[in-house]
Structures are given as structure tokens and as C-alpha cells.
Design an enzyme around this catalytic site. Structure first.
Site, PDB file in Angstrom:
ATOM      1  N   SER A   1       0.847  -1.190   0.000  1.00  0.00           N
ATOM      2  CA  SER A   1       0.000   0.000   0.000  1.00  0.00           C
ATOM      3  C   SER A   1       0.878   1.233   0.000  1.00  0.00           C
ATOM      4  CB  SER A   1      -0.883   0.004   1.258  1.00  0.00           C
ATOM      5  OG  SER A   1      -1.545   1.249   1.423  1.00  0.00           O
TER       6      SER A   1
ATOM      7  N   TYR B   1      -2.372  -0.518  10.214  1.00  0.00           N
ATOM      8  CA  TYR B   1      -2.499  -0.975   8.825  1.00  0.00           C
ATOM      9  C   TYR B   1      -1.210  -0.707   8.067  1.00  0.00           C
ATOM     10  CZ  TYR B   1      -3.744  -0.663   3.872  1.00  0.00           C
ATOM     11  OH  TYR B   1      -3.769  -0.801   2.507  1.00  0.00           O
TER      12      TYR B   1
END
Length: 262
Positions: free
Chosen positions: A138, A151
Site C-alpha cells: 500500500s 495498517y
């Protein structure tokens, strides 16, 4: 590695980027083993597609993941690579307010799931004439995002695992690629059980579509790319973070303040 004629495993194939990758890979001539936790959405992806098989599976279940290569080979005769898209985000809150159960869940899906899949398939791929591993990290895996700190940490682990694996596989028949999506129009918040305030239309119009993300990922696979950045936001912030990491982090922090204060 060229996609046509190959057998690819795609996780997270029930929706979003994973679904788009599965469909695009099949369109390019691959046979696809579509994997997802949700059997209903997975069935929607594979409906009427003779070259896509269905494999409901929880990537945090190590025994199930370790059995997957054999199941795919039994269905399609071989496995040539995988694109690991399955992942979840955390609630948009600060670390101090995040409970350990949520932290453990995020790491179980994003980190352990990636590790299990990679460990399960790597020996199989090393025995193939050519193989390819694609793990989706990501933009938050290289750029700190307040309210998504856990995350981001899990996706940073995916980044370094994949880059380390690339170095370990140098000189073998296995190619390794890490992917960094920016904003992509998926239902990851719903799948993660997370509420996110609505994004205004102007911003939403600039978000990358899953279909475009899938094209970029598979183009990267076919080019044996080291890394693939998805979306102008990821490309811009990658450059900015390399040049001015503190300034880039402050810019993202400023954009997240309103969201965290809601």
C-alpha cells in the site's frame, strides 16, 4: 512473466482489485484460481467464467493456505504464480484508541496471510519453468498515515518481505513484484468492518478504478517489474517521500486531521 497460458492464483477475488485482477487475467488468457473469504461474492466473480475456479478460503488459516497449491494444481494441472490482493484496513482512529483484538486481526490478515501464501507457493513456483509472486502492499506501507498506523505497519512488513524475497530469488526462475496502490475505488472499508465518512465527489473522481489497478498490476507482472505504483497519488507521494520524508508525512497528517476529529 507473460499471463497468457499461465495458471494464476488471485486472492481477494470476491471484490475490488482482486476481482478486477482475476477477470483481467482471464481476459488475457490465463486460468485463474480465485480465492476469497466470502463465497457469495466469489461466486459473483466466477459466474459463467470457464477459466476461473472458485476457492473460498481464509488467508489467516495456515493449514488451508498450505493445502491450496495442491488444490489449484489438481484443478488446473499446475500453478505459475499468484497475485495476493486480500487485505483489510483498521478503523480510522489513533493508535492509543485501538484495541489489541483489532490490531491482531489486521496483522493476521495483512501480514500472516501474506507470509502463509508466500511460504506455501514458493517451493512450487521454484519447480516451474517460470513463476511470479505479486504481493500488494500500500501507499501506506511506505508513507505514514495517522489513523491507519497499524495498517501501515502491516503493509510495510509486506513491502520488506516482498523486496527481501526478490533479492533471495535473484538468479532463479521466480520473479517477485511488490505493488503500492494509492486510493482505489473498492469496498475495503465494508470488508474490513470499518466506517469511513463519505468522500466528496471531486476527490472521488480522482480515485483509481479497480480495473485500471488490475491492468497496471498485470502489466507489471508481464514486465517483471520490481515495484508497481498504482495511481497518481501513490506516484506523487513516492517521489515526495524520497526527497522530503518529513514534509510528506506532515502533508498526509494534515489531510487526516479532519477525518480523525470527526
Amino acid at each position: 512473466m507473460q499471463v497468457a497460458g499461465k495458471v494464476l492464483v488471485v486472492t481477494g477475488a470476491g471484490s475490488g482489485i482482486g476481482r478486477a485482477v482475476a477477470l483481467e487475467a482471464a481476459r488475457r488468457g490465463a486460468k485463474v484460481a480465485a480465492v476469497d473469504l466470502n463465497p457469495d461474492t466469489l461466486a459473483e466473480t466466477t459466474a459463467g467464467k470457464a477459466t476461473i475456479s472458485t476457492h473460498p478460503l481464509n488467508v489467516t488459516d495456515r493449514d488451508a493456505v498450505e493445502a491450496l497449491p495442491g488444490q489449484v494444481a489438481e484443478r488446473w494441472g499446475a500453478v505459475d504464480g499468484f497475485v495476493h490482493c486480500a487485505g483489510i484496513i483498521q478503523p480510522f482512529i489513533r493508535l492509543k484508541d485501538l484495541d489489541y483484538a483489532t490490531i491482531d486481526r489486521v496483522f493476521a490478515v495483512n501480514w500472516s496471510g501474506t507470509l502463509y501464501l508466500t511460504k506455501a507457493f514458493l517451493p512450487v513456483l521454484l519447480d516451474r519453468p517460470e513463476g511470479h509472486i505479486v504481493n500488494v502492499s500500500s501507499m501506506g506501507g511506505f508513507l505514514p498515515v495517522p489513523g491507519q498506523t497499524i495498517y501501515g505497519a502491516s503493509k510495510a512488513a509486506v513491502k520488506l518481505l516482498t523486496e527481501g524475497l526478490h533479492a533471495e530469488c535473484a538468479g532463479t526462475n521466480v520473479h517477485v513484484t511488490v505493488v503500492f496502490p494509492g486510493g482505489v475505488a473498492t469496498n475495503i472499508t465494508t470488508n474490513s468492518g470499518v466506517h469511513m465518512p463519505a468522500v466528496d465527489g471531486a476527490k472521488a473522481s480522482k480515485i483509481t478504478t479497480p480495473e485500471r489497478a488490475a491492468q497496471d498490476i498485470l502489466n507489471g507482472m508481464e514486465a517483471n517489474a520490481y515495484r508497481v505504483l498504482i495511481g497518481n497519488d501513490a506516484k506523487l507521494m513516492d517521489r515526495m517521500y524520497r526527497l522530503h520524508p518529513r514534509r510528506a508525512a506532515a502533508l498526509i497528517a494534515g489531510k487526516m486531521q479532519d477525518l480523525l476529529n470527526r
